[in-house]
Write an enzyme that holds these catalytic residues in place. Sequence first.
Site, short mmCIF file in Angstrom:
data_model
loop_
_atom_site.label_atom_id
_atom_site.label_comp_id
_atom_site.label_asym_id
_atom_site.label_seq_id
_atom_site.Cartn_x
_atom_site.Cartn_y
_atom_site.Cartn_z
N THR A 35 127.20 68.82 10.17
CA THR A 35 128.05 67.82 10.84
C THR A 35 127.21 67.11 11.90
OG1 THR A 35 129.94 69.24 10.49
CG2 THR A 35 130.16 67.53 12.18
N PHE A 61 133.86 70.28 4.38
CA PHE A 61 135.18 70.45 4.96
C PHE A 61 135.74 71.87 4.79
CE2 PHE A 61 134.82 65.89 4.06
CZ PHE A 61 135.14 65.37 5.30
N ALA A 99 136.87 75.63 5.35
CA ALA A 99 137.25 76.41 6.53
C ALA A 99 136.83 77.85 6.28
CB ALA A 99 138.76 76.33 6.76
N CYS A 153 133.05 74.88 15.38
CA CYS A 153 133.02 73.43 15.18
C CYS A 153 134.03 72.59 15.93
CB CYS A 153 133.10 73.14 13.69
SG CYS A 153 131.62 73.71 12.85
N LYS A 175 132.90 71.85 19.51
CA LYS A 175 131.59 71.18 19.45
C LYS A 175 131.73 69.75 18.94
CE LYS A 175 129.08 72.24 15.62
NZ LYS A 175 128.78 71.12 14.73
N LYS A 186 139.28 83.79 13.60
CA LYS A 186 140.44 83.73 12.72
C LYS A 186 140.30 84.86 11.71
CE LYS A 186 140.42 80.58 9.39
NZ LYS A 186 140.19 79.37 8.53
N ARG A 242 132.15 82.93 16.69
CA ARG A 242 131.70 81.85 17.56
C ARG A 242 132.89 81.15 18.21
NH1 ARG A 242 127.53 78.89 13.56
NH2 ARG A 242 129.12 79.52 12.05
P1 NAD Z 1 124.70 78.69 10.99
O1 NAD Z 1 124.16 78.82 12.35
O2 NAD Z 1 125.53 79.77 10.39
O3 NAD Z 1 123.49 78.42 9.96
C1 NAD Z 1 122.44 77.55 10.21
C2 NAD Z 1 121.15 78.20 9.71
O4 NAD Z 1 120.09 77.23 9.75
C3 NAD Z 1 120.68 79.39 10.54
O5 NAD Z 1 120.59 80.53 9.72
C4 NAD Z 1 119.29 78.95 11.06
O6 NAD Z 1 118.36 80.02 11.11
C5 NAD Z 1 118.88 77.92 10.04
N1 NAD Z 1 117.87 76.97 10.51
C6 NAD Z 1 117.87 76.22 11.64
N2 NAD Z 1 116.78 75.42 11.68
C7 NAD Z 1 116.07 75.65 10.55
C8 NAD Z 1 114.86 75.13 10.01
N3 NAD Z 1 114.16 74.17 10.64
N4 NAD Z 1 114.43 75.61 8.82
C9 NAD Z 1 115.12 76.57 8.16
N5 NAD Z 1 116.28 77.10 8.63
C10 NAD Z 1 116.75 76.64 9.79
O7 NAD Z 1 125.52 77.31 10.98
P2 NAD Z 1 126.74 76.89 10.01
O8 NAD Z 1 128.02 77.45 10.51
O9 NAD Z 1 126.34 77.12 8.61
O10 NAD Z 1 126.80 75.33 10.30
C11 NAD Z 1 125.80 74.45 9.81
C12 NAD Z 1 126.29 73.02 9.95
O11 NAD Z 1 127.47 72.84 9.16
C13 NAD Z 1 126.69 72.63 11.36
O12 NAD Z 1 126.35 71.28 11.56
C14 NAD Z 1 128.21 72.77 11.36
O13 NAD Z 1 128.82 71.89 12.28
C15 NAD Z 1 128.55 72.35 9.95
N6 NAD Z 1 129.81 72.92 9.42
C16 NAD Z 1 130.12 74.22 9.63
C17 NAD Z 1 131.27 74.76 9.06
C18 NAD Z 1 131.64 76.20 9.26
O14 NAD Z 1 132.72 76.58 8.82
N7 NAD Z 1 130.83 77.03 9.87
C19 NAD Z 1 132.08 73.97 8.26
C20 NAD Z 1 131.72 72.63 8.05
C21 NAD Z 1 130.57 72.12 8.64
C1 UGA Z 2 137.59 73.91 10.59
C2 UGA Z 2 138.22 72.91 9.62
O1 UGA Z 2 139.50 73.39 9.21
C3 UGA Z 2 137.33 72.69 8.40
O2 UGA Z 2 137.89 71.68 7.57
C4 UGA Z 2 135.94 72.27 8.87
O3 UGA Z 2 135.07 72.13 7.78
C5 UGA Z 2 135.38 73.32 9.82
O4 UGA Z 2 136.29 73.48 10.94
C6 UGA Z 2 134.07 72.94 10.41
O5 UGA Z 2 133.72 71.79 10.46
O6 UGA Z 2 133.44 73.89 10.85
P1 UGA Z 2 137.37 76.56 10.68
O7 UGA Z 2 136.99 76.32 12.10
O8 UGA Z 2 136.50 77.40 9.85
O9 UGA Z 2 137.51 75.16 9.90
O10 UGA Z 2 138.84 77.21 10.61
P2 UGA Z 2 140.30 76.60 10.85
O11 UGA Z 2 141.19 77.16 9.84
O12 UGA Z 2 140.30 75.13 10.99
O13 UGA Z 2 140.71 77.26 12.24
C7 UGA Z 2 140.07 76.85 13.45
C8 UGA Z 2 140.75 77.54 14.63
O14 UGA Z 2 142.06 76.99 14.83
C9 UGA Z 2 140.96 79.04 14.43
O15 UGA Z 2 140.72 79.72 15.64
C10 UGA Z 2 142.41 79.15 14.03
O16 UGA Z 2 142.97 80.38 14.33
C11 UGA Z 2 143.02 78.03 14.87
N1 UGA Z 2 144.29 77.52 14.33
C12 UGA Z 2 144.31 76.90 13.13
C13 UGA Z 2 145.45 77.65 15.07
O17 UGA Z 2 145.45 78.21 16.18
N2 UGA Z 2 146.62 77.16 14.56
C14 UGA Z 2 146.68 76.53 13.35
O18 UGA Z 2 147.78 76.11 12.95
C15 UGA Z 2 145.49 76.40 12.61
#
Ligand code: NAD
Ligand code: UGA
Length: 464
Positions: free
Chosen positions: A134, A164, A166, A278, A281, A341, A348
Site C-alpha cells: 500500500t 484488499f 483482510a 494498516c 497507518k 482480531k 500489530r
Molecule cells: P510484513 O512486514 O508482514 O512483510 C514485509 C516483508 O518484507 C518482511 O518480511 C520484510 O523482511 C520484507 N522486506 C522488507 N524490505 C525488503 C527488501 N528490500 N528485500 C526483501 N525483503 C524485504 O508486511 P505485510 O503485512 O505483508 O504488508 C506489506 C504491504 O502490504 C504493506 O504496504 C501493507 O500496507 C500492505 N497490506 C497489508 C495487508 C495486511 O493484511 N497485512 C493487507 C493489504 C495490504
Molecule cells: C483491513 C481491510 O479490511 C482489508 O481490506 C485491507 O486489505 C487491510 O486492512 C490492509 O490494507 O491491511 P485487516 O486490518 O486485516 O484488513 O482486518 P479488518 O477485518 O479490516 O479489521 C481491522 C480492525 O477493525 C480489527 O481490529 C477489527 O477487530 C476491527 N473491526 C472490524 C471492528 O472493530 N469492527 C468491525 O465491524 C470490523
Amino acid sequence: MGIVKNICCIGAGYVGGPTMAVIAHKCPHIKVTIVDLNAERIAAWNDEDVNNIPIYEPGLSEVVQSARGKNLFFSTDVEKAIDEADMIFISVNTPTKTYGLGKGMAADLKYIELCARQIAAVAKTGKIVVEKSTLPVRTAEAIKNILDNTGNGAKFQILSNPEFLAEGTAVEDLLHPDRVLIGGDTDAEGKKAIDALVEVYSNWVPEEKILTTNVWSSELSKLTANAFLAQRVSSINAMSELCERTGADVNEVARAIGMDSRIGSKFLKASVGFGGSCFQKDILNLVYIAKSYGLNQVADYWEQVVIMNDHQKQRFAANIVKTLYNTVSDKKIAFLGWAFKKDTNDTRESAAIYVADELLNEQANIAVYDPKVESDVVYRDLNYLDTRSAEQNKLGVSISDDPYTVCKDAHAIAVLTEWDEFKAYDWQKIYDNMKKPAFVFDGRNILDGDKMKDIGFIFQQIGK
Ligand code: NAD
Ligand code: UGA
C-alpha cells in the site's frame, strides 16, 4: 510482454506469502518465488512441517502445501529471483515514518526504494514491476524514476495492484475477491502490461471482477478503501459511547441501520477499537498527503477517524479502572486475546497493547492468554512502546497457554479479541476461581450478557 511464466515477489509477509501462495496454487504453469531478507522467516516458510509456516491464516497451510516445491519457492536469494522473473511484485512493509519529515504520519518508503534500486541493478531484461504494498498516491512515479535512471537500460512497466485481503480471512478473500484492481499507464506498453497481469488473475477470478484504472486511481483507491472501512468502525464506536449514556444498545442500533441497503451491515461492530498494521497507518498517510497539498479540511476530516479510535481504546481502559473502585494497583486483570482480531497471530497495533499499557501505568498485574500469539510477541509489543523497561514489563505481565490459569484469582477479565473459543468456555468454573466481585469487560461484545450476569459476574459490554 507475453504470458507471464516466472513471478518474483519481494517480501514474504502477511501479504506476499498468502497472495503468492494462491497465485501459485491457481496457476501451476507459473513459477512463483517469494524472497525476503529475513532468513528466519524464509526458513519458517520452508519448514518441513507446513503447520509451522510463520503466518497463521485459516486454510493457508493447505494452499502452501499444494504448491510448495512444485511451482512455489521461498528464498533469500533476492537477486537471482529478480533476474529470472518477468514480473516482480513488491510486497514489502510501508510503516509509518518514525523519524524526520512526516514523522508519525507519512509512509516510510525506504524499503520500497531499496527494492526499486535492487531491481534496477540486477535486471538485464525488461520487466513488469507491480506495486502490491500500500503506497501513497504517485509513488509509481518515484519507482519509475529510480528504475529508469539507475538501471542498465532495461525497460520497465510499473503497475499498481493493491491488495484488499483482510487477515483471518486472507485465503478466502484471495480465492474469491470482491474485485482485483490493476492500475497502469494508458499508453500501448502500459496496456500490454495490464493485460499480462489480468491474464494471471483470470486463471481464477471472473473477468468482470478485474478492474483496470490509471495508476493514480489505483494507488488512491487502496488508501480510500481502508479509510472508509476504518471510518465505519470509528462511527459506530462514537455511537457506542452515546449509547452507554442514553440507554440505547449499540448492537441494536447497528442492526437497525445496517438493514438499510444504502448503509449495509458490515463493519458496524462496536469494539474496543480497531487495530492491525494498516488502518491507522494508511489514514495517517492519507492525512499527510492531503496536508501536503494544502487540503487541511480534508486532512482534519480523516484524522478524526484515528482520534476517535485512540479515544475508544483509552476509555475502555479508563472504565476498567473506574469500575474497579478507581484502583487496579496490584490487582490481577486477565486479558483474553492479544491479536488485533480473531483467526490471526498478528498483533500489530492491537488494541490490547494500548489497554495493557494504560493498566500497567496504574500498576495492574496483567495475565494474557491468546490461542495463537507467542509470549515473546506480547513482551516485544509492550517493549516497543518504550513506556517502561523490559524488566518492568516482565514483572507486570504474565502469559499462559491456559485461559483458566490466566483467569484464576483475577479481579477482572478483559476480552480484547473476538476468538470464537471464548464463547465456549466454562464460565461458571472461571467465576468460581476469581476474586469477588468478579468483573468481565467484553471489549468485543461476543459473550452472552444474560448468562454472564446469571452466573454472578458484573458484566459490561461496549455501547450498552
Ligand atoms: P510484513 O512486514 O508482514 O512483510 C514485509 C516483508 O518484507 C518482511 O518480511 C520484510 O523482511 C520484507 N522486506 C522488507 N524490505 C525488503 C527488501 N528490500 N528485500 C526483501 N525483503 C524485504 O508486511 P505485510 O503485512 O505483508 O504488508 C506489506 C504491504 O502490504 C504493506 O504496504 C501493507 O500496507 C500492505 N497490506 C497489508 C495487508 C495486511 O493484511 N497485512 C493487507 C493489504 C495490504
Ligand atoms: C483491513 C481491510 O479490511 C482489508 O481490506 C485491507 O486489505 C487491510 O486492512 C490492509 O490494507 O491491511 P485487516 O486490518 O486485516 O484488513 O482486518 P479488518 O477485518 O479490516 O479489521 C481491522 C480492525 O477493525 C480489527 O481490529 C477489527 O477487530 C476491527 N473491526 C472490524 C471492528 O472493530 N469492527 C468491525 O465491524 C470490523
